[in-house]
Enzyme design. Structure first.
Site, PDB file in Angstrom:
ATOM      1  N   ARG A  51      38.687  15.837  67.978  1.00  0.00           N
ATOM      2  CA  ARG A  51      37.290  16.138  67.684  1.00  0.00           C
ATOM      3  C   ARG A  51      37.075  16.725  66.295  1.00  0.00           C
ATOM      4  O   ARG A  51      36.173  16.325  65.566  1.00  0.00           O
ATOM      5  CB  ARG A  51      36.725  17.166  68.676  1.00  0.00           C
ATOM      6  CG  ARG A  51      36.089  16.604  69.892  1.00  0.00           C
ATOM      7  CD  ARG A  51      36.262  17.588  71.010  1.00  0.00           C
ATOM      8  NE  ARG A  51      37.682  17.760  71.240  1.00  0.00           N
ATOM      9  CZ  ARG A  51      38.395  16.962  72.027  1.00  0.00           C
ATOM     10  NH1 ARG A  51      37.824  16.021  72.692  1.00  0.00           N
ATOM     11  NH2 ARG A  51      39.699  17.116  72.158  1.00  0.00           N
ATOM     12  N   THR A  52      37.881  17.718  65.953  1.00  0.00           N
ATOM     13  CA  THR A  52      37.584  18.428  64.701  1.00  0.00           C
ATOM     14  C   THR A  52      37.726  17.488  63.511  1.00  0.00           C
ATOM     15  O   THR A  52      36.823  17.370  62.676  1.00  0.00           O
ATOM     16  CB  THR A  52      38.505  19.659  64.564  1.00  0.00           C
ATOM     17  OG1 THR A  52      38.340  20.465  65.711  1.00  0.00           O
ATOM     18  CG2 THR A  52      38.162  20.468  63.326  1.00  0.00           C
ATOM     19  N   LYS A  80      58.467  17.079  52.940  1.00  0.00           N
ATOM     20  CA  LYS A  80      59.515  17.144  51.907  1.00  0.00           C
ATOM     21  C   LYS A  80      59.697  18.577  51.411  1.00  0.00           C
ATOM     22  O   LYS A  80      60.484  18.830  50.512  1.00  0.00           O
ATOM     23  CB  LYS A  80      59.130  16.275  50.709  1.00  0.00           C
ATOM     24  CG  LYS A  80      58.939  14.811  51.029  1.00  0.00           C
ATOM     25  CD  LYS A  80      58.558  14.095  49.731  1.00  0.00           C
ATOM     26  CE  LYS A  80      58.233  12.640  49.992  1.00  0.00           C
ATOM     27  NZ  LYS A  80      57.655  12.012  48.788  1.00  0.00           N
ATOM     28  N   ARG A 101      43.573  22.067  58.633  1.00  0.00           N
ATOM     29  CA  ARG A 101      44.096  22.687  59.866  1.00  0.00           C
ATOM     30  C   ARG A 101      45.589  22.891  59.695  1.00  0.00           C
ATOM     31  O   ARG A 101      46.291  21.991  59.236  1.00  0.00           O
ATOM     32  CB  ARG A 101      43.832  21.781  61.066  1.00  0.00           C
ATOM     33  CG  ARG A 101      44.589  22.220  62.303  1.00  0.00           C
ATOM     34  CD  ARG A 101      44.145  21.487  63.525  1.00  0.00           C
ATOM     35  NE  ARG A 101      42.828  21.933  63.934  1.00  0.00           N
ATOM     36  CZ  ARG A 101      42.251  21.586  65.102  1.00  0.00           C
ATOM     37  NH1 ARG A 101      42.885  20.795  65.940  1.00  0.00           N
ATOM     38  NH2 ARG A 101      41.059  22.035  65.429  1.00  0.00           N
ATOM     39  N   HIS A 129      38.940  29.715  64.105  1.00  0.00           N
ATOM     40  CA  HIS A 129      38.462  28.318  64.098  1.00  0.00           C
ATOM     41  C   HIS A 129      36.946  28.360  63.865  1.00  0.00           C
ATOM     42  O   HIS A 129      36.147  28.089  64.755  1.00  0.00           O
ATOM     43  CB  HIS A 129      38.809  27.660  65.436  1.00  0.00           C
ATOM     44  CG  HIS A 129      38.684  26.173  65.462  1.00  0.00           C
ATOM     45  ND1 HIS A 129      38.030  25.448  64.483  1.00  0.00           N
ATOM     46  CD2 HIS A 129      39.136  25.261  66.363  1.00  0.00           C
ATOM     47  CE1 HIS A 129      38.092  24.161  64.800  1.00  0.00           C
ATOM     48  NE2 HIS A 129      38.758  24.017  65.926  1.00  0.00           N
TER      49      HIS A 129
HETATM   50  C1  NCD Z   1      40.525  23.665  69.927  1.00  0.00           C
HETATM   51  C2  NCD Z   1      41.543  24.025  68.865  1.00  0.00           C
HETATM   52  O1  NCD Z   1      42.121  23.149  68.214  1.00  0.00           O
HETATM   53  O2  NCD Z   1      41.730  25.215  68.688  1.00  0.00           O
HETATM   54  N1  NCD Z   1      40.120  22.338  69.881  1.00  0.00           N
HETATM   55  C3  NCD Z   1      39.127  21.969  69.013  1.00  0.00           C
HETATM   56  O3  NCD Z   1      39.227  22.135  67.816  1.00  0.00           O
HETATM   57  N2  NCD Z   1      38.007  21.462  69.535  1.00  0.00           N
HETATM   58  C4  NCD Z   1      40.899  24.126  71.284  1.00  0.00           C
HETATM   59  C5  NCD Z   1      42.222  23.724  71.859  1.00  0.00           C
HETATM   60  O4  NCD Z   1      43.025  23.037  71.225  1.00  0.00           O
HETATM   61  O5  NCD Z   1      42.457  24.107  72.996  1.00  0.00           O
END
Ligand code: NCD
Length: 303
Positions: A51-52, A80, A101, A129
């Site tokens: 999703r993100t 690397k 991320r 997040h």
């Molecule tokens: C979450 C995350 O990556 O922290 N997911 C997300 O970004 N929608 C929650 C999770 O992974 O449980």
């Protein structure tokens, strides 16, 4: 130039601006389809995501911009041995804005220090997040019309769940928030989260079962037990099914109560809840694209 590393980087007034902009984009998407024309978003994902990453990319495409990046650190020069700082020095030459991320807490701070373009934290380890929180705030705001005086149940892995840490930080700033922290003892939130709630003057209670508290909640925010952050598999297996929300448990909920989840879900919400009128988690994921459009625009325009 601004970055978004933690949700506290945005004042409540700035969050209100972003929520308003997301509302405008939802109402009139065509008006925004060239707003980021010829701009490029780099998505640097050193950890798995559906999703993100895809909502960031869809957001940029819907603004008329372009996307580049990687979805797996194995396909980047990190494999690397390249440092985050060096990667960012390169990527800022190719992109106007970066969403990153990383499994290490604090990696986006390092990135921001070396970046001449805005850096957005798309999740750093078990820490923060902020764009999920913007997604969550959009959902709550569109549902209730305000963010004040809400009782929010945070349920599941409150220790490693970064979405919970950021959402708690955000909701601490709205008057009248009451937190109900629902987790096994082993997965209680870190002390800094409960200290932050106390310092903000908001209230919280900690419970071990969801049944007893469901009637008092406005929002039930379910989370996945974060397997990848556990030190041993046996603990994960013991704790993974601590909470399973099903339709009978929702019978005691207020009519307006909504069930949220950042997703992905494993077992913690039965699929039978998907069709229940309380369920909002798929709607929430959709709002994620619109609020990210608002954020990208706002950051590109120098906030
Ligand atoms: C979450 C995350 O990556 O922290 N997911 C997300 O970004 N929608 C929650 C999770 O992974 O449980």
């Amino acid at each position: 130039m601004r970055h978004l590393i933690e949700i506290q980087d945005l004042s409540p007034a700035e969050i209100a601006i972003l929520l308003q902009l997301a509302d405008e984009i939802i109402a009139r998407p065509a008006d925004f389809r060239d707003s980021a024309a010829r701009k490029k978003l780099a998505t640097l994902f050193y950890e798995p995501s559906t999703r993100t990453r895809l909502s960031f990319e869809a957001a940029m495409l819907d603004l008329g911009g372009h996307v580049l990046g990687f979805a797996d650190q194995g396909s980047s020069s990190a494999s690397k041995g390249e440092s985050v700082a060096d990667t960012i020095r390169m990527v800022q030459c190719y992109a106007d804005i970066i969403a990153m991320r990383h499994p290490k807490e604090g990696a986006p701070v390092v990135a921001a220090r070396h970046a001449s373009v805005p850096v957005i934290n798309a999740g750093d380890g078990g820490h923060n997040h902020p764009t999920q929180t913007l997604t969550d705030l959009t959902t709550i705001h569109r549902e209730f019309g305000h963010l004040d005086n809400l009782t929010i149940g945070l349920c599941g892995d409150l220790k490693f769940g970064r979405t919970v840490h950021s959402l708690a930080a955000a909701m601490c700033r709205y008057p009248g928030t009451h937190f109900v922290l629902i987790s096994p003892k082993e997965l209680c939130p870190p002390d800094y989260v409960t200290d932050m709630i106390c310092q903000s003057g908001r209230s919280y209670e900690q419970v071990r079962a969801m049944e007893e508290v469901i009637p008092e909640l406005d929002v039930l925010y379910m989370t996945r037990v974060q397997r990848e952050r556990f030190f041993n598999e046996a603990d994960y297996v013991r704790l993974k099914d601590s909470f399973i929300l099903d339709v009978p448990k929702l019978a005691a909920a207020k009519k307006e109560m909504i069930v949220m989840h950042p997703l992905p879900r494993v077992n913690e919400i039965s699929v039978t809840v998907d069709a229940d009128p309380h369920a909002r988690y798929f709607q929430q994921a959709l709002y994620g694209k619109f609020i990210r459009m608002a954020l990208i625009l706002w950051l590109l325009e120098g906030a």
